[in-house]
Scaffold this motif. Structure first.
Motif, mmCIF file in Angstrom:
data_model
loop_
_atom_site.group_PDB
_atom_site.id
_atom_site.type_symbol
_atom_site.label_atom_id
_atom_site.label_comp_id
_atom_site.label_asym_id
_atom_site.label_seq_id
_atom_site.Cartn_x
_atom_site.Cartn_y
_atom_site.Cartn_z
ATOM 1 N N MET A 84 76.488 -74.282 -10.082
ATOM 2 C CA MET A 84 76.275 -75.530 -10.831
ATOM 3 C C MET A 84 77.576 -76.266 -11.140
ATOM 4 O O MET A 84 77.538 -77.432 -11.531
ATOM 5 C CB MET A 84 75.565 -75.236 -12.158
ATOM 6 C CG MET A 84 74.149 -74.753 -11.975
ATOM 7 S SD MET A 84 73.322 -74.234 -13.515
ATOM 8 C CE MET A 84 74.076 -75.177 -14.791
ATOM 9 N N THR A 140 71.298 -70.343 -18.555
ATOM 10 C CA THR A 140 72.118 -70.193 -17.349
ATOM 11 C C THR A 140 73.222 -69.179 -17.632
ATOM 12 O O THR A 140 73.367 -68.715 -18.753
ATOM 13 C CB THR A 140 72.802 -71.520 -16.937
ATOM 14 O OG1 THR A 140 73.912 -71.765 -17.805
ATOM 15 C CG2 THR A 140 71.837 -72.694 -16.981
ATOM 16 N N GLU A 176 76.754 -69.763 -6.005
ATOM 17 C CA GLU A 176 75.388 -69.246 -6.068
ATOM 18 C C GLU A 176 75.333 -67.825 -5.526
ATOM 19 O O GLU A 176 75.887 -67.516 -4.470
ATOM 20 C CB GLU A 176 74.441 -70.146 -5.264
ATOM 21 C CG GLU A 176 73.000 -69.771 -5.445
ATOM 22 C CD GLU A 176 72.043 -70.804 -4.884
ATOM 23 O OE1 GLU A 176 70.839 -70.526 -4.906
ATOM 24 O OE2 GLU A 176 72.494 -71.867 -4.434
ATOM 25 N N PRO A 234 69.288 -76.479 -17.062
ATOM 26 C CA PRO A 234 68.207 -76.566 -16.095
ATOM 27 C C PRO A 234 66.900 -76.010 -16.644
ATOM 28 O O PRO A 234 65.831 -76.448 -16.239
ATOM 29 C CB PRO A 234 68.695 -75.728 -14.921
ATOM 30 C CG PRO A 234 70.166 -75.649 -15.078
ATOM 31 C CD PRO A 234 70.432 -75.750 -16.541
ATOM 32 N N ASP A 263 81.140 -72.566 -13.234
ATOM 33 C CA ASP A 263 80.154 -71.603 -12.745
ATOM 34 C C ASP A 263 80.762 -70.879 -11.548
ATOM 35 O O ASP A 263 81.806 -71.258 -11.035
ATOM 36 C CB ASP A 263 78.870 -72.329 -12.340
ATOM 37 C CG ASP A 263 77.663 -71.411 -12.228
ATOM 38 O OD1 ASP A 263 77.772 -70.202 -12.527
ATOM 39 O OD2 ASP A 263 76.588 -71.906 -11.834
#
Length: 163
Positions: free
Chosen positions: A41, A15, A33, A158, A30
């Motif tokens: 996240m 990530t 998006e 993830p 984070d």
């Protein structure tokens, strides 16, 4: 007596987010998006700053209530943080505090004392020096001894598949 609290952040494999931890507690950092590789996240820095203000104030209210041997039945804090500029700066913060005492008494004195003693808000109001220095090139990063290595299977990226 001066105390030092340390927090560490390390990239999460697979990530562009980072895992932060201090003691036994962790948080994901984070970007939203689609922004600069972010996947949404975790919290961004502005959100963490607002959370730090609110969390500290909630804790201070509880500390003061315990010292006064008073019970808080219900508590809520909302923090609004105004941001602007390039680079983006936090320009102002507003907190709305709701506090209901178990005995029905007026919480105004408790809230005023928490405002005077809140470490995070007082630190921001007074300003604090922040120094940034590169790590020694031979220094191992936090990931080398961090949660990805010390807690396998507990914290997973993830891309590492199902837990």
């Amino acid at each position: 007596m001066m105390q030092t609290v340390s927090a560490r952040f390390s990239s999460i494999p697979g990530t562009e987010a980072a895992l932060g931890w201090s003691g036994a507690h962790s948080i994901l950092a984070d970007r939203p998006e689609g922004r600069a590789g972010g996947a949404g996240m975790g919290f961004n820095g502005a959100q963490m700053l607002a959370l730090a203000l609110g969390a500290c104030f909630c804790n201070d209210l509880r500390y003061i209530a315990h010292r006064r041997q008073a019970a808080i039945a219900s508590l809520w804090v909302t923090v609004d943080l105004d941001l602007d500029g390039d680079p983006v700066l936090a320009l102002a913060a507003r907190m709305r505090v709701g506090c209901v005492m178990a005995d029905g008494s007026d919480p105004a004195g408790l809230i005023a004392e928490a405002e005077r003693s809140s470490m995070v808000s007082n630190s921001l109001i007074r300003g604090l020096p922040v120094r940034v220095a590169p790590a020694d090139r031979h220094e191992k990063g936090p990931a080398d001894a961090g949660p990805f290595h010390s807690c396998p299977g507990r914290i997973r990226s993830p891309s590492s598949g199902p837990a």
